[in-house]
Design an enzyme around this catalytic site. Structure first.
Site, PDB file in Angstrom:
ATOM      1  N   SER A 173     -16.703 -91.417  -6.415  1.00  0.00           N
ATOM      2  CA  SER A 173     -17.205 -90.999  -7.646  1.00  0.00           C
ATOM      3  C   SER A 173     -16.481 -90.768  -8.929  1.00  0.00           C
ATOM      4  O   SER A 173     -16.749 -91.239  -9.987  1.00  0.00           O
ATOM      5  CB  SER A 173     -18.252 -89.775  -7.449  1.00  0.00           C
ATOM      6  N   ARG A 197     -15.708 -82.562 -13.864  1.00  0.00           N
ATOM      7  CA  ARG A 197     -16.385 -82.125 -12.921  1.00  0.00           C
ATOM      8  C   ARG A 197     -18.040 -82.107 -13.488  1.00  0.00           C
ATOM      9  O   ARG A 197     -18.719 -82.440 -12.586  1.00  0.00           O
ATOM     10  CB  ARG A 197     -16.006 -80.789 -12.393  1.00  0.00           C
ATOM     11  N   HIS A 234     -19.414 -85.633 -13.263  1.00  0.00           N
ATOM     12  CA  HIS A 234     -19.587 -86.014 -11.887  1.00  0.00           C
ATOM     13  C   HIS A 234     -20.842 -85.290 -11.237  1.00  0.00           C
ATOM     14  O   HIS A 234     -21.586 -85.940 -10.456  1.00  0.00           O
ATOM     15  CB  HIS A 234     -18.235 -85.384 -10.941  1.00  0.00           C
TER      16      HIS A 234
END
Length: 197
Positions: free
Chosen positions: A12, A35, A38
């Protein structure tokens, strides 16, 4: 915290980095932005997040020193990697309901008052659901180490985040109505994953 990165997460991140180059961002801002993207698969956060590297560094230092983490709702708490860390979230407690009714405020706002009485200054606050919790926190003079202010919604979310940015508190926020529990937890997890580095 030592963590093993699953191959799906690694892939990812590879895809994310193929789609957008964030190498120009300071390290903590980059970690938080990656983050959040993601966790949400939403590249709009690349330009929508408002991060301050010094505020993130202060939040990371507080976490490393064992500062308490306070969340507005249990959905945020559930998404945070705890690694033995206690999370304070009194929103479901009867005292929050009682205080909310007595003070004429939302249960989320009441929970912020209760949590502050428990943790005092220097905590890391994570708001991913309730704009009223963020507004209450801003008004408390709580001296937080960091506020992750990413509530979601059409009523008050964008305004509460604008108020957070105007307050001068050390914070992560975004512009607009989007946000949410997963995004707020992801922003904090970015710092928790750096905690031992």
């Amino acid at each position: 915290m030592t963590r093993t990165v699953h191959p799906i997460e690694a892939e990812s991140y590879r895809i994310l980095r193929d789609r957008v180059d964030l190498s120009h961002l300071p390290p903590l801002t980059r970690a938080v932005t990656e983050r959040v993207v993601h966790a949400s698969a939403d590249l709009d956060y690349v330009t929508d997040l408002v991060c301050d590297e010094d505020a993130l560094a202060a939040g990371l230092a507080a976490l490393r020193s064992g500062a308490p983490v306070v969340t507005d709702v249990w959905m945020v708490a559930a998404g945070i990697t705890r690694a033995g860390r206690e999370i304070v979230c009194p929103v479901a407690e009867p005292a929050a309901v009682d205080l909310g009714r007595a003070a004429g405020i939302t249960r989320s706002a009441a929970a912020v008052r209760i949590a502050y009485d428990r943790v005092g200054p220097g905590a890391v606050w994570v708001v991913g659901c309730a704009p009223t919790a963020l507004v209450e926190l801003i008004g408390l003079d709580a001296a937080p180490a960091l506020v992750v202010g990413l509530p979601v919604g059409f009523v008050g979310a964008a305004e509460s985040k604008a108020a957070l940015r105007a307050s001068g508190l050390p914070a992560v926020s975004n512009v607009g109505e989007k946000g949410g529990s997963a995004v707020a937890a992801a922003a904090l997890n970015a710092l928790l994953y750096l905690e031992d580095k």
